[in-house]
Write an enzyme that holds these catalytic residues in place. Sequence first.
Site, short mmCIF file in Angstrom:
data_model
loop_
_atom_site.label_atom_id
_atom_site.label_comp_id
_atom_site.label_asym_id
_atom_site.label_seq_id
_atom_site.Cartn_x
_atom_site.Cartn_y
_atom_site.Cartn_z
N THR A 128 -24.48 30.52 -104.89
CA THR A 128 -23.91 29.35 -105.58
C THR A 128 -24.95 28.24 -105.63
O THR A 128 -25.24 27.68 -106.69
CB THR A 128 -22.62 28.87 -104.89
OG1 THR A 128 -21.74 29.99 -104.69
CG2 THR A 128 -21.92 27.80 -105.71
N GLY A 148 -22.66 31.60 -93.20
CA GLY A 148 -23.48 32.62 -92.55
C GLY A 148 -23.42 33.98 -93.21
O GLY A 148 -24.10 34.91 -92.82
N GLU A 172 -29.16 26.34 -91.65
CA GLU A 172 -28.20 25.57 -92.45
C GLU A 172 -27.48 24.54 -91.58
O GLU A 172 -27.28 23.40 -91.99
CB GLU A 172 -27.16 26.50 -93.09
CG GLU A 172 -27.73 27.33 -94.22
CD GLU A 172 -26.72 28.34 -94.75
OE1 GLU A 172 -25.83 28.76 -93.98
OE2 GLU A 172 -26.81 28.70 -95.93
N ASP A 214 -25.07 23.00 -100.14
CA ASP A 214 -25.03 24.35 -99.58
C ASP A 214 -23.72 25.02 -99.95
O ASP A 214 -22.75 24.37 -100.36
CB ASP A 214 -25.17 24.28 -98.05
CG ASP A 214 -25.63 25.59 -97.46
OD1 ASP A 214 -25.97 25.62 -96.26
OD2 ASP A 214 -25.66 26.60 -98.20
N GLY A 215 -23.69 26.33 -99.83
CA GLY A 215 -22.47 27.06 -100.15
C GLY A 215 -21.61 27.26 -98.91
O GLY A 215 -21.87 26.67 -97.86
N THR A 274 -28.50 27.98 -98.88
CA THR A 274 -28.83 29.37 -99.18
C THR A 274 -27.63 30.09 -99.79
O THR A 274 -26.50 29.82 -99.41
CB THR A 274 -29.25 30.08 -97.87
OG1 THR A 274 -30.45 29.45 -97.39
CG2 THR A 274 -29.52 31.56 -98.10
O1 DER Z 1 -24.64 32.13 -95.67
C1 DER Z 1 -24.26 31.04 -96.05
O2 DER Z 1 -23.72 30.16 -95.32
C2 DER Z 1 -24.36 30.77 -97.51
O3 DER Z 1 -24.14 29.42 -97.76
C3 DER Z 1 -23.34 31.65 -98.21
O4 DER Z 1 -22.20 31.72 -97.41
C4 DER Z 1 -22.98 31.12 -99.55
O5 DER Z 1 -22.24 32.10 -100.20
P1 DER Z 1 -22.41 32.31 -101.76
O6 DER Z 1 -23.58 33.22 -101.95
O7 DER Z 1 -21.09 32.89 -102.19
O8 DER Z 1 -22.66 30.94 -102.36
#
Ligand code: DER
Length: 225
Positions: free
Chosen positions: A31, A97, A105, A83-84, A28
């Site tokens: 990125t 988060g 996640e 994931d980001g 989510t």
């Molecule tokens: O909430 C999360 O863990 C998402 O991965 C988020 O932290 C990713 O951040 P970004 O919108 O800068 O990619």
Amino acid sequence: KHSKSEKQIAGEKATDYIKDGMVVGLGTGSTVYYTIKRLGTLVKKGLKIEAVSTSSATTKLAKSLGIPLVSANDVSRIDVTIDGADEIDPRFYAIKGGGGALLYEKIVATISRKVICVVDSTKLTNQIGRFPLPVEVVPFAYKHVLKKLAKNGLEATLRLNEDKKPYLTDEKNMILDLRLGRIESPTELADWLNGIPGIVEHGLFIDLINEVMVGEKNLCKILKR
Ligand code: DER
């Protein structure tokens, strides 16, 4: 042609890991947004994947792109999750988060054979903690969790959404953001938080990320642990 942002470079590059027949975990955030967009294009060109989403936002995006979605309960394992992260250190300890999806996640990361983290260069740090640590709590007695954190010198604020009401996750839980500044021992803090009844999950990802793709000017650096 305008140049691609660092997030777009990292997000798109991560699709190199996705092969036909894979079960893919979709993270989510802004990125992994680029990862999902590119996967949509590849699916239209015939790529065969099944995806497990980590949030209602990602589900909406994936559905709009025709990416086949499955429940985590309908797969025995996930091959690759992308994931980001909000911050990540050289040991690949991360704070996640910021986007509110940390519970799903972390569950998805835990059932994945490989987790690829996609970031721009601003997410790299030598020591995590500058980004406020999200802690997901059950609304039932969240004020008592706030009190317990404060008693231990941990300053936290209840995350609110635009209309100043408590932000609620997809699980209808609340999020406390801990302003720590720096985290001496992420594993110790993680263990302590895990022991507090009412805390559902926290954003410390320890030993869950296998590779990091860092978007830089016009290239993508791949860090391996
Ligand atoms: O909430 C999360 O863990 C998402 O991965 C988020 O932290 C990713 O951040 P970004 O919108 O800068 O990619």
